[in-house]
Structures are given as C-alpha cells and as structure tokens.
Design a protein around this motif. Sequence first.
Motif, PDB file in Angstrom:
ATOM      1  N   VAL A 178      -6.559  -0.588  -5.700  1.00  0.00           N
ATOM      2  CA  VAL A 178      -6.619  -2.045  -5.729  1.00  0.00           C
ATOM      3  C   VAL A 178      -5.962  -2.485  -7.031  1.00  0.00           C
ATOM      4  O   VAL A 178      -6.289  -1.980  -8.111  1.00  0.00           O
ATOM      5  CB  VAL A 178      -8.063  -2.564  -5.639  1.00  0.00           C
ATOM      6  N   TYR A 179      -5.012  -3.379  -6.918  1.00  0.00           N
ATOM      7  CA  TYR A 179      -4.194  -3.800  -8.060  1.00  0.00           C
ATOM      8  C   TYR A 179      -4.285  -5.316  -8.180  1.00  0.00           C
ATOM      9  O   TYR A 179      -3.941  -6.038  -7.246  1.00  0.00           O
ATOM     10  CB  TYR A 179      -2.748  -3.352  -7.824  1.00  0.00           C
ATOM     11  N   VAL A 233      -5.160 -15.599  -9.844  1.00  0.00           N
ATOM     12  CA  VAL A 233      -5.452 -14.166  -9.736  1.00  0.00           C
ATOM     13  C   VAL A 233      -5.189 -13.724  -8.305  1.00  0.00           C
ATOM     14  O   VAL A 233      -5.456 -14.462  -7.354  1.00  0.00           O
ATOM     15  CB  VAL A 233      -6.899 -13.833 -10.172  1.00  0.00           C
ATOM     16  N   GLN A 234      -4.625 -12.524  -8.156  1.00  0.00           N
ATOM     17  CA  GLN A 234      -4.360 -11.983  -6.818  1.00  0.00           C
ATOM     18  C   GLN A 234      -4.745 -10.513  -6.800  1.00  0.00           C
ATOM     19  O   GLN A 234      -4.565  -9.791  -7.785  1.00  0.00           O
ATOM     20  CB  GLN A 234      -2.890 -12.176  -6.431  1.00  0.00           C
ATOM     21  N   TYR A 235      -5.324 -10.086  -5.668  1.00  0.00           N
ATOM     22  CA  TYR A 235      -5.785  -8.707  -5.498  1.00  0.00           C
ATOM     23  C   TYR A 235      -5.061  -8.088  -4.304  1.00  0.00           C
ATOM     24  O   TYR A 235      -5.112  -8.620  -3.197  1.00  0.00           O
ATOM     25  CB  TYR A 235      -7.291  -8.666  -5.222  1.00  0.00           C
ATOM     26  N   GLY A 236      -4.408  -6.967  -4.544  1.00  0.00           N
ATOM     27  CA  GLY A 236      -3.705  -6.290  -3.470  1.00  0.00           C
ATOM     28  C   GLY A 236      -4.120  -4.836  -3.357  1.00  0.00           C
ATOM     29  O   GLY A 236      -4.711  -4.275  -4.282  1.00  0.00           O
ATOM     30  N   ILE A 237      -3.815  -4.243  -2.220  1.00  0.00           N
ATOM     31  CA  ILE A 237      -4.058  -2.817  -2.011  1.00  0.00           C
ATOM     32  C   ILE A 237      -2.712  -2.104  -2.054  1.00  0.00           C
ATOM     33  O   ILE A 237      -1.756  -2.515  -1.394  1.00  0.00           O
ATOM     34  CB  ILE A 237      -4.768  -2.573  -0.667  1.00  0.00           C
ATOM     35  N   VAL A 238      -2.640  -1.039  -2.854  1.00  0.00           N
ATOM     36  CA  VAL A 238      -1.421  -0.239  -2.959  1.00  0.00           C
ATOM     37  C   VAL A 238      -1.583   0.997  -2.081  1.00  0.00           C
ATOM     38  O   VAL A 238      -2.564   1.742  -2.205  1.00  0.00           O
ATOM     39  CB  VAL A 238      -1.136   0.167  -4.419  1.00  0.00           C
ATOM     40  N   GLY A 239      -0.631   1.178  -1.190  1.00  0.00           N
ATOM     41  CA  GLY A 239      -0.640   2.338  -0.300  1.00  0.00           C
ATOM     42  C   GLY A 239       0.755   2.537   0.258  1.00  0.00           C
ATOM     43  O   GLY A 239       1.700   1.812  -0.094  1.00  0.00           O
ATOM     44  N   CYS A 240       0.904   3.502   1.130  1.00  0.00           N
ATOM     45  CA  CYS A 240       2.198   3.766   1.759  1.00  0.00           C
ATOM     46  C   CYS A 240       2.248   3.137   3.143  1.00  0.00           C
ATOM     47  O   CYS A 240       1.260   3.181   3.886  1.00  0.00           O
ATOM     48  CB  CYS A 240       2.448   5.276   1.853  1.00  0.00           C
ATOM     49  N   VAL A 241       3.392   2.569   3.474  1.00  0.00           N
ATOM     50  CA  VAL A 241       3.587   1.968   4.789  1.00  0.00           C
ATOM     51  C   VAL A 241       4.721   2.687   5.506  1.00  0.00           C
ATOM     52  O   VAL A 241       5.524   3.395   4.898  1.00  0.00           O
ATOM     53  CB  VAL A 241       3.867   0.454   4.692  1.00  0.00           C
ATOM     54  N   ARG A 285     -16.041  -4.693  -8.190  1.00  0.00           N
ATOM     55  CA  ARG A 285     -17.276  -4.803  -8.965  1.00  0.00           C
ATOM     56  C   ARG A 285     -17.444  -3.621  -9.918  1.00  0.00           C
ATOM     57  O   ARG A 285     -18.228  -3.669 -10.860  1.00  0.00           O
ATOM     58  CB  ARG A 285     -18.485  -4.881  -8.029  1.00  0.00           C
ATOM     59  N   GLN A 286     -16.717  -2.543  -9.640  1.00  0.00           N
ATOM     60  CA  GLN A 286     -16.781  -1.356 -10.496  1.00  0.00           C
ATOM     61  C   GLN A 286     -15.835  -1.527 -11.689  1.00  0.00           C
ATOM     62  O   GLN A 286     -14.985  -2.415 -11.720  1.00  0.00           O
ATOM     63  CB  GLN A 286     -16.381  -0.107  -9.699  1.00  0.00           C
ATOM     64  N   ALA A 287     -15.969  -0.637 -12.662  1.00  0.00           N
ATOM     65  CA  ALA A 287     -15.076  -0.672 -13.826  1.00  0.00           C
ATOM     66  C   ALA A 287     -13.670  -0.239 -13.400  1.00  0.00           C
ATOM     67  O   ALA A 287     -13.521   0.736 -12.651  1.00  0.00           O
ATOM     68  CB  ALA A 287     -15.602   0.239 -14.919  1.00  0.00           C
ATOM     69  N   PRO A 288     -12.635  -0.914 -13.861  1.00  0.00           N
ATOM     70  CA  PRO A 288     -11.272  -0.545 -13.466  1.00  0.00           C
ATOM     71  C   PRO A 288     -10.774   0.699 -14.190  1.00  0.00           C
ATOM     72  O   PRO A 288     -11.247   1.035 -15.282  1.00  0.00           O
ATOM     73  CB  PRO A 288     -10.449  -1.768 -13.852  1.00  0.00           C
ATOM     74  N   GLU A 289      -9.798   1.364 -13.574  1.00  0.00           N
ATOM     75  CA  GLU A 289      -9.122   2.498 -14.207  1.00  0.00           C
ATOM     76  C   GLU A 289      -8.151   2.004 -15.277  1.00  0.00           C
ATOM     77  O   GLU A 289      -8.060   2.582 -16.358  1.00  0.00           O
ATOM     78  CB  GLU A 289      -8.362   3.298 -13.138  1.00  0.00           C
ATOM     79  N   TYR A 290      -7.402   0.948 -14.966  1.00  0.00           N
ATOM     80  CA  TYR A 290      -6.507   0.310 -15.925  1.00  0.00           C
ATOM     81  C   TYR A 290      -6.957  -1.127 -16.114  1.00  0.00           C
ATOM     82  O   TYR A 290      -7.382  -1.788 -15.166  1.00  0.00           O
ATOM     83  CB  TYR A 290      -5.051   0.252 -15.430  1.00  0.00           C
ATOM     84  N   ASP A 291      -6.799  -1.621 -17.325  1.00  0.00           N
ATOM     85  CA  ASP A 291      -7.115  -3.021 -17.601  1.00  0.00           C
ATOM     86  C   ASP A 291      -6.397  -3.391 -18.896  1.00  0.00           C
ATOM     87  O   ASP A 291      -6.860  -3.085 -19.979  1.00  0.00           O
ATOM     88  CB  ASP A 291      -8.625  -3.205 -17.743  1.00  0.00           C
ATOM     89  N   PHE A 292      -5.230  -4.025 -18.770  1.00  0.00           N
ATOM     90  CA  PHE A 292      -4.444  -4.337 -19.965  1.00  0.00           C
ATOM     91  C   PHE A 292      -3.652  -5.622 -19.744  1.00  0.00           C
ATOM     92  O   PHE A 292      -3.433  -6.054 -18.610  1.00  0.00           O
ATOM     93  CB  PHE A 292      -3.496  -3.177 -20.321  1.00  0.00           C
ATOM     94  N   VAL A 302      -6.398  -2.099 -12.346  1.00  0.00           N
ATOM     95  CA  VAL A 302      -6.262  -1.184 -11.210  1.00  0.00           C
ATOM     96  C   VAL A 302      -7.574  -0.431 -11.009  1.00  0.00           C
ATOM     97  O   VAL A 302      -8.180   0.062 -11.972  1.00  0.00           O
ATOM     98  CB  VAL A 302      -5.114  -0.169 -11.441  1.00  0.00           C
ATOM     99  N   TRP A 303      -7.992  -0.347  -9.750  1.00  0.00           N
ATOM    100  CA  TRP A 303      -9.157   0.446  -9.353  1.00  0.00           C
ATOM    101  C   TRP A 303      -8.672   1.539  -8.400  1.00  0.00           C
ATOM    102  O   TRP A 303      -7.901   1.272  -7.472  1.00  0.00           O
ATOM    103  CB  TRP A 303     -10.188  -0.422  -8.632  1.00  0.00           C
ATOM    104  N   VAL A 304      -9.119   2.777  -8.613  1.00  0.00           N
ATOM    105  CA  VAL A 304      -8.735   3.898  -7.751  1.00  0.00           C
ATOM    106  C   VAL A 304      -9.779   4.040  -6.651  1.00  0.00           C
ATOM    107  O   VAL A 304     -10.985   4.090  -6.926  1.00  0.00           O
ATOM    108  CB  VAL A 304      -8.634   5.212  -8.554  1.00  0.00           C
ATOM    109  N   VAL A 305      -9.321   4.112  -5.396  1.00  0.00           N
ATOM    110  CA  VAL A 305     -10.222   4.260  -4.248  1.00  0.00           C
ATOM    111  C   VAL A 305     -10.133   5.711  -3.775  1.00  0.00           C
ATOM    112  O   VAL A 305      -9.184   6.102  -3.094  1.00  0.00           O
ATOM    113  CB  VAL A 305      -9.845   3.287  -3.108  1.00  0.00           C
TER     114      VAL A 305
END
Length: 413
Positions: free
Chosen positions: A92-93, A101-109, A166-173, A183-186
């Motif tokens: 989640v990015y 603010v915008q929230y997207g999901i990063v994956g392969c299509v 709601r969890q702590a992000p992996e990246y936050d800058f 960024v949150w890693v799923v």
Amino acid sequence: MSIVLPFRALRPPKQHAREVAAYPYDILEWDEARKIGEAHPESFLHVEKPEIGFPPDRPADDRLIHVRARSTLERLIREGFLLQEEKPCFYVYSQKQGGHVQYGIVGCVSLAEYEAGQIKKHELTTVDKERDRIRNIDTVNANTGLVFCVYPANDPINRMVEEIVRQAPEYDFIFDNSVAHSVWVVRDDQRIEAIQKAFLDVSALYIADGHHRAAAAAAVAMLRRKGNPAHKGTEEHNFFVAGLFPHDQARILGYDRVVKDLNGLTEEAFLRRVGEGFIVSPESGLKSPSRPHEFGMYVGGKGFRLCVREDRLLQKDVIRTLDVSLLQDNLLAPILGISDPRSDKRIKFVGSIRGAATLQNMVDSKECAAAFSLFPTSLSQLMAVADSGQVMPPKSTWFEPKLLSGLFVHLLD
C-alpha cells in the motif's frame, strides 16, 4: 475482471528509502536530473534516466547508456541499497500533498489484459520515447518505475486498505517537493488472496500516467516470447508493475501551454482574432480558470480571461468538448498555426503545479509570447474517453502527486 498479482519487489531497506527514491524519469529535464544525480550517487535516477551520466549530445540510441543503467542497478544491489522481497507481496503506497492524500495498491498487472484492451489507455505514445523505455526495460531486465492506474472506487478494497494503514508503515518520509510518501508491506497470505479476489470484481483498470512504460513493457514481453518457443505466459515479463488507485482519490491538475510567438500577428490583431471564438475579459495578471470552458491568458504583460462562445460548444463528441481541444481547435491551430502540438517546436507544456508566476515569467522574459492556463480534465472525462476507445489530445492530464521510482522494482526473471 482485473488480474492483480503480488510480486517480490526489489526495494530499498527502510533506512535507504529516501536516498534511493527518485522522481519519474520523464518529469525532469536533463540538466536538473544531472544535478540531482551528481549530488546523490544512490538515486534511482541513475537507473531510470541513465543518460545523465553522459554528455548531453550522446546519441539517445547508444546502447552503453542502458548498459550503465544495468551496472548501476547491480551496484545498488551489491552495496545493499536494494534488496529483493523474500516472498510475493502487495504494497500500500500513499502520498500526501497539502490537504490531498491518496492510497494505492502496488502489484503486477497482466500484459495479456493490456493487449486485450482491458487495461485502458487514453493517450498515444511517441516512437522515440517508447523505444527509449524498451531499451531501458530490456537491458536492465526490470520494470524500473510504476505505471499509475486508476480503477472505479471499490468499497471492499477501500476497507482493506483502511485496515492495513492502521499499522506502522515500512517507509515514511518527505521527499524534496514536500510530498509525504508512506508504504506498508502486505505479507499476510489471507490478505493477499483477499486483495486479488477483490480486484476480480473491478471491471477495468485505466492508465492515468505511464503509457510509455506500459507500451514498452508489452514490446519487451513480445520480444521475449518470440525468443522462447517454450514460453508459458506465466513468466515475470508477462506482467508489469503498477500503482492502482481508486478514481475518487487521484488528482488531475491543469496542463498549461506557452507559445514562442504570435504567428506574425501584432498583439492587437491577435486579441481581435481570439475574440471571435472567446469572450475576452481583462484580468490583473494570469489567473487560473475556475470552471470548464474558461481559460487564463497572458500576453504582452497583460492578463485576460477567455470564455468559449456558445456557438463553439455545439460539439457532442467527448474529445471535442475537452478544454484542451477547445483551446486547440479555436485558438492554437487557426490563429497561431500550431496544428500538431505533439511535434510543433513553438509550443511547450507546463504542469500547473509550477504556478501562474512561472508562466508569467516565461512571457515577461521574452522566452515565450503567450501563456494559457487550463481547467483540469476530470477523471470522469478520462475514463469516458478510454471507454470509448479514443485518445485524448497530447498533454491533457497532469497527475499530482507523482509516484516515485526506485521503491518497487519488478525484475523480469
């Protein structure tokens, strides 16, 4: 139905995320990108825009440029600035810019869906830019940047994203342009499966930004299929990495125009001709339009508001009623002689994020003769054009904030 898959991203460890992250290759001029690259040897610009490591007159088709990009990627891996995920994940990015603010999901299509028209386009690509991305992807053996896609907002996906963040992000800058990136890693298998299933109910994906990346990924996949008689369709090169955002969160800003001259007309004659298609009202400087079919204009040190005359709004075609088309068809082409804005060197395009003062300065400094500010194209217009199978005029949309490169690299094998 939209096939969206998790993948093993090559990405920076959190302590290196900001120094590796880079603006997309196509929003920076060579000189400004080179300055950034010289100051930041770990910037992903060295991979995605490798020409900054060569003199500006180096031929664009020099294979050594992208060989250098691959060497840089290998160095970043070797030195620990990029690590590959142990298992396929989604991400989640989010980007926050001011109050947006915008929230997207990063994956392969799926490139099969892209080639079948289920991942929809609204813009043509140019041969030179597409060829450059083909060289980069094929030589580096990776999708180096995200294709920005939107999809019709979906409540189940929204709820899952809300839970994840709601969890702590992996990246936050915060990056150079004051945009906050998180960024949150799923990694959870059940959540990964739930995301995949939810996207199966999404009717279509729409490319918002990154048409050249997508077209180049398809071309590379085709080359590799031809070179592999045993290909199965499941190889990594049959997919490209994308940031997928609900349509009601993505933001389009205006894409403004500046022109070098008035096509031989005096300022008085030019304004008289403009008045044939527009109601012209004086303004104190260049103002951004507040509604569709309204334009800001700055010429000769003076600002004007242009409103399209009613008799010029009779077209029902979705393309002809776009503001970019109205300006092109009623002013740029018939008055200024700019019939093909895609190739005419007398016109430049400036994202409105740079502000009206930038456009005014370009005119006041005599770099350009006139500037035009446009009301943003809407997401509903973009999707309607894509659904109709048509394409928008060049430089119709400027998406902001931009998705950074270097945070989610998709290796092709």
